[in-house]
Design a protein around this motif. Sequence first.
Motif, PDB file in Angstrom:
ATOM      1  N   THR A  14      59.382 -65.088  51.688  1.00 19.28           N
ATOM      2  CA  THR A  14      58.967 -63.762  52.155  1.00 19.28           C
ATOM      3  C   THR A  14      57.608 -63.847  52.838  1.00 19.28           C
ATOM      4  O   THR A  14      57.397 -63.261  53.908  1.00 19.28           O
ATOM      5  CB  THR A  14      58.927 -62.777  50.973  1.00 19.28           C
ATOM      6  OG1 THR A  14      60.243 -62.679  50.415  1.00 19.28           O
ATOM      7  CG2 THR A  14      58.465 -61.398  51.407  1.00 19.28           C
ATOM      8  N   ASP A  63      56.585 -63.002  56.720  1.00 17.13           N
ATOM      9  CA  ASP A  63      55.459 -62.139  57.094  1.00 17.13           C
ATOM     10  C   ASP A  63      54.519 -62.863  58.053  1.00 17.13           C
ATOM     11  O   ASP A  63      54.079 -62.299  59.060  1.00 17.13           O
ATOM     12  CB  ASP A  63      54.667 -61.698  55.860  1.00 17.13           C
ATOM     13  CG  ASP A  63      55.384 -60.670  55.006  1.00 17.13           C
ATOM     14  OD1 ASP A  63      56.400 -60.092  55.448  1.00 17.13           O
ATOM     15  OD2 ASP A  63      54.908 -60.429  53.872  1.00 17.13           O
ATOM     16  N   HIS A 106      57.926 -58.012  55.176  1.00 12.28           N
ATOM     17  CA  HIS A 106      57.450 -56.679  54.824  1.00 12.28           C
ATOM     18  C   HIS A 106      56.909 -55.963  56.054  1.00 12.28           C
ATOM     19  O   HIS A 106      56.710 -54.756  56.029  1.00 12.28           O
ATOM     20  CB  HIS A 106      56.282 -56.765  53.821  1.00 12.28           C
ATOM     21  CG  HIS A 106      56.653 -57.328  52.506  1.00 12.28           C
ATOM     22  ND1 HIS A 106      56.310 -58.600  52.122  1.00 12.28           N
ATOM     23  CD2 HIS A 106      57.327 -56.787  51.474  1.00 12.28           C
ATOM     24  CE1 HIS A 106      56.753 -58.821  50.910  1.00 12.28           C
ATOM     25  NE2 HIS A 106      57.378 -57.746  50.486  1.00 12.28           N
ATOM     26  N   SER A 108      48.150 -56.082  54.658  1.00 12.28           N
ATOM     27  CA  SER A 108      49.428 -56.056  53.950  1.00 12.28           C
ATOM     28  C   SER A 108      49.731 -57.425  53.339  1.00 12.28           C
ATOM     29  O   SER A 108      50.187 -57.524  52.185  1.00 12.28           O
ATOM     30  CB  SER A 108      50.543 -55.646  54.917  1.00 12.28           C
ATOM     31  OG  SER A 108      51.791 -55.664  54.274  1.00 12.28           O
ATOM     32  N   PHE A 121      50.154 -58.575  49.334  1.00 17.13           N
ATOM     33  CA  PHE A 121      51.322 -59.311  48.852  1.00 17.13           C
ATOM     34  C   PHE A 121      50.890 -60.591  48.138  1.00 17.13           C
ATOM     35  O   PHE A 121      51.388 -60.903  47.048  1.00 17.13           O
ATOM     36  CB  PHE A 121      52.264 -59.635  50.013  1.00 17.13           C
ATOM     37  CG  PHE A 121      53.481 -60.420  49.597  1.00 17.13           C
ATOM     38  CD1 PHE A 121      54.507 -59.812  48.907  1.00 17.13           C
ATOM     39  CD2 PHE A 121      53.576 -61.768  49.887  1.00 17.13           C
ATOM     40  CE1 PHE A 121      55.628 -60.539  48.506  1.00 17.13           C
ATOM     41  CE2 PHE A 121      54.689 -62.507  49.500  1.00 17.13           C
ATOM     42  CZ  PHE A 121      55.716 -61.881  48.802  1.00 17.13           C
TER      43      PHE A 121
END
Length: 157
Positions: free
Chosen positions: A21, A25, A89, A113, A117
């Motif tokens: 993930t 990103d 995300h 962001s 995370f």
Amino acid sequence: MKTNIGISAENREVVAHQLATLLADEFVLYTKTLNAHWNLEGMDFHSVHLYFEELYKQSAEIVDDIAERIRQLGHYAPATLKSFLELTHLTEHDAGGNDSRSLIKKLLADHESIIEFIRGNIDEFADAHKDAGTSDYITGLMEKHEKIAWMLRAHIK
């Protein structure tokens, strides 16, 4: 060949998924930084264009490092645009200006962001999944993003 690094297969799988993930990103942020570099307009074009070049080169290194960390854990890194878009995300930029202030604000939001995370995974990786190495790695990565965010913020104050 089996990965035997003192972390259970289950824990390595969870960490690798979270890193996938993060990789998505970072790849999306890399692409958005290229967009900013290529499409910037305005009186400050030259200096900001060069700054965005520094940022996308740094992003490319980060993308490679995360993919290699996933491989160190015995998993394959996602490597398609489709998988990145499914995992990320972040969202695509809305139409908005191509001036430095607009582009910097968008990039800043994405860096922040990613910081959030990463911060949410540091202790989990070390404590719940017994992976101090990845926890340490993402702590350093978070610090890089914090410095970039500070510099981006300084441009728009």
